[in-house]
Design an enzyme around this catalytic site. Sequence first.
Site, PDB file in Angstrom:
ATOM      1  N   ASN A  16       0.837  -1.211   0.000  1.00 17.76           N
ATOM      2  CA  ASN A  16       0.000   0.000   0.000  1.00 17.76           C
ATOM      3  C   ASN A  16       0.866   1.253   0.000  1.00 17.76           C
ATOM      4  O   ASN A  16       0.566   2.227  -0.697  1.00 17.76           O
ATOM      5  CB  ASN A  16      -0.963  -0.013   1.191  1.00 17.76           C
ATOM      6  CG  ASN A  16      -2.194  -0.862   0.928  1.00 17.76           C
ATOM      7  OD1 ASN A  16      -3.075  -0.469   0.167  1.00 17.76           O
ATOM      8  ND2 ASN A  16      -2.238  -2.042   1.534  1.00 17.76           N
ATOM      9  N   MET A  92       1.009  -2.500  12.476  1.00 17.58           N
ATOM     10  CA  MET A  92       0.428  -3.518  13.351  1.00 17.58           C
ATOM     11  C   MET A  92       0.463  -3.115  14.832  1.00 17.58           C
ATOM     12  O   MET A  92       0.800  -3.940  15.690  1.00 17.58           O
ATOM     13  CB  MET A  92       1.161  -4.856  13.140  1.00 17.58           C
ATOM     14  CG  MET A  92       1.081  -5.371  11.723  1.00 17.58           C
ATOM     15  SD  MET A  92      -0.628  -5.646  11.180  1.00 17.58           S
ATOM     16  CE  MET A  92      -0.999  -7.131  12.091  1.00 17.58           C
ATOM     17  N   VAL A  94      -1.882  -0.850  17.811  1.00 17.19           N
ATOM     18  CA  VAL A  94      -3.071  -0.048  18.120  1.00 17.19           C
ATOM     19  C   VAL A  94      -2.589   1.273  18.698  1.00 17.19           C
ATOM     20  O   VAL A  94      -1.730   1.301  19.574  1.00 17.19           O
ATOM     21  CB  VAL A  94      -3.978  -0.790  19.136  1.00 17.19           C
ATOM     22  CG1 VAL A  94      -5.136   0.098  19.565  1.00 17.19           C
ATOM     23  CG2 VAL A  94      -4.479  -2.096  18.539  1.00 17.19           C
ATOM     24  N   HIS A 111      -8.152  -1.479   5.736  1.00 17.66           N
ATOM     25  CA  HIS A 111      -8.387  -2.796   6.351  1.00 17.66           C
ATOM     26  C   HIS A 111      -8.906  -3.757   5.281  1.00 17.66           C
ATOM     27  O   HIS A 111      -9.796  -3.387   4.506  1.00 17.66           O
ATOM     28  CB  HIS A 111      -9.399  -2.668   7.494  1.00 17.66           C
ATOM     29  CG  HIS A 111      -9.653  -3.962   8.185  1.00 17.66           C
ATOM     30  ND1 HIS A 111      -8.731  -4.537   9.034  1.00 17.66           N
ATOM     31  CD2 HIS A 111     -10.694  -4.828   8.123  1.00 17.66           C
ATOM     32  CE1 HIS A 111      -9.207  -5.688   9.474  1.00 17.66           C
ATOM     33  NE2 HIS A 111     -10.396  -5.887   8.933  1.00 17.66           N
ATOM     34  N   ASP A 143     -10.044   5.391  15.179  1.00 12.94           N
ATOM     35  CA  ASP A 143     -10.392   5.823  16.539  1.00 12.94           C
ATOM     36  C   ASP A 143      -9.725   4.851  17.517  1.00 12.94           C
ATOM     37  O   ASP A 143      -8.867   4.074  17.113  1.00 12.94           O
ATOM     38  CB  ASP A 143     -11.916   5.943  16.712  1.00 12.94           C
ATOM     39  CG  ASP A 143     -12.619   4.594  16.591  1.00 12.94           C
ATOM     40  OD1 ASP A 143     -11.926   3.553  16.579  1.00 12.94           O
ATOM     41  OD2 ASP A 143     -13.860   4.584  16.515  1.00 12.94           O
ATOM     42  N   GLU A 144     -10.143   4.887  18.774  1.00  9.72           N
ATOM     43  CA  GLU A 144      -9.408   4.086  19.772  1.00  9.72           C
ATOM     44  C   GLU A 144      -9.736   2.597  19.714  1.00  9.72           C
ATOM     45  O   GLU A 144      -9.083   1.793  20.366  1.00  9.72           O
ATOM     46  CB  GLU A 144      -9.661   4.648  21.169  1.00  9.72           C
ATOM     47  CG  GLU A 144      -8.876   5.907  21.414  1.00  9.72           C
ATOM     48  CD  GLU A 144      -9.168   6.498  22.772  1.00  9.72           C
ATOM     49  OE1 GLU A 144      -8.947   5.815  23.775  1.00  9.72           O
ATOM     50  OE2 GLU A 144      -9.630   7.656  22.809  1.00  9.72           O
ATOM     51  N   GLY A 145     -10.735   2.228  18.945  1.00 10.76           N
ATOM     52  CA  GLY A 145     -11.059   0.806  18.824  1.00 10.76           C
ATOM     53  C   GLY A 145     -10.200   0.141  17.749  1.00 10.76           C
ATOM     54  O   GLY A 145      -9.361   0.781  17.113  1.00 10.76           O
ATOM     55  N   VAL A 146     -10.441  -1.146  17.552  1.00 18.31           N
ATOM     56  CA  VAL A 146      -9.723  -1.874  16.501  1.00 18.31           C
ATOM     57  C   VAL A 146     -10.615  -1.899  15.259  1.00 18.31           C
ATOM     58  O   VAL A 146     -11.650  -2.589  15.242  1.00 18.31           O
ATOM     59  CB  VAL A 146      -9.382  -3.314  16.965  1.00 18.31           C
ATOM     60  CG1 VAL A 146      -8.736  -4.100  15.828  1.00 18.31           C
ATOM     61  CG2 VAL A 146      -8.448  -3.263  18.168  1.00 18.31           C
ATOM     62  N   ASP A 147     -10.250  -1.089  14.275  1.00 22.49           N
ATOM     63  CA  ASP A 147     -10.973  -1.025  12.989  1.00 22.49           C
ATOM     64  C   ASP A 147     -12.426  -0.578  13.157  1.00 22.49           C
ATOM     65  O   ASP A 147     -13.322  -1.069  12.460  1.00 22.49           O
ATOM     66  CB  ASP A 147     -10.904  -2.389  12.269  1.00 22.49           C
ATOM     67  CG  ASP A 147      -9.467  -2.847  12.058  1.00 22.49           C
ATOM     68  OD1 ASP A 147      -8.623  -2.001  11.709  1.00 22.49           O
ATOM     69  OD2 ASP A 147      -9.178  -4.042  12.247  1.00 22.49           O
TER      70      ASP A 147
HETATM   71  C1  GRF Z   1      -3.088  -4.861   3.981  1.00 23.25           C
HETATM   72  O1  GRF Z   1      -3.892  -5.978   3.704  1.00 23.25           O
HETATM   73  C2  GRF Z   1      -3.851  -3.836   4.769  1.00 23.25           C
HETATM   74  O2  GRF Z   1      -5.214  -3.795   4.449  1.00 23.25           O
HETATM   75  C3  GRF Z   1      -3.680  -4.315   6.185  1.00 23.25           C
HETATM   76  O3  GRF Z   1      -2.372  -4.802   6.242  1.00 23.25           O
HETATM   77  C4  GRF Z   1      -1.955  -5.211   4.938  1.00 23.25           C
HETATM   78  C5  GRF Z   1      -0.707  -4.444   4.627  1.00 23.25           C
HETATM   79  O4  GRF Z   1      -0.145  -4.839   3.412  1.00 23.25           O
HETATM   80  N1  GRF Z   1      -3.957  -3.268   7.137  1.00 23.25           N
HETATM   81  P1  GRF Z   1       1.047  -3.993   2.788  1.00 23.25           P
HETATM   82  O5  GRF Z   1       2.110  -3.894   3.881  1.00 23.25           O
HETATM   83  O6  GRF Z   1       0.501  -2.664   2.394  1.00 23.25           O
HETATM   84  O7  GRF Z   1       1.530  -4.815   1.638  1.00 23.25           O
END
Ligand code: GRF
Length: 210
Positions: A16, A92, A94, A111, A143-147
């Site tokens: 990404n 990765m 929070v 996500h 926000d403060e939650g997970v997704d």
């Molecule tokens: C993606 O699937 C994204 O939606 C998730 O973590 C992954 C990251 O992939 N949050 P990359 O590091 O962008 O290849």
Amino acid sequence: MATLKLGILVSGSGTNLQAILDAVANRTLDAEIRLVVSNVPGVRALERARDAGVPHLVLPHREYPNREAFDQVLVDTLRGAGVEWVALAGFMRVLTAKFLCAFERHVVNIHPALLPAFPGTHAQKQAVDYGVKVAGCTVHFVDEGVDTGPIIAQRTVPVLDDDDEPRLGARLLEQEHAIYVEVLRWIAADRVRVVPGEAGARAHVVVSPP
Ligand code: GRF
């Protein structure tokens, strides 16, 4: 319109991030990537930032006594680099209120599921295991939650009978790359608004026409 001053937080492969780097390089996204920060050393995302000539550094979260201490250093580092908007791209960790208050409503995430279904880790596997026929990806405010933050945009993909986590994941990533850059374009053009919900209802996002 002012150029988007972006900080990108990563922990892994960075595809990404690469999509955003490419969009900036080919001028289809009016943004300046002020800093890429990884909480994990040696990841592919850092090489991508280096290859693109973009400032990047590692802040290993394990070196800090708690989440707040790590987040404070993260805030100071991003602010010091002139970052105004933060995009999480496979980050990765929070984030705590300390971080989210410092960048209030200026933090977005991608996500790999159609939220509110399948939050958290291994969303692609959750979708395959559940047997859904349509999966997708979501860009949302953090926000403060997970997704759990207000949803900005979603895209769907079919789930095929012989899909496993990697196959569905690859199909999703193609859409993730497109939609994340698209949303950042909307933000750069100041088209994204969060509308508070009335009487305790959820806040919604409205994207104004170009
Ligand atoms: C993606 O699937 C994204 O939606 C998730 O973590 C992954 C990251 O992939 N949050 P990359 O590091 O962008 O290849």
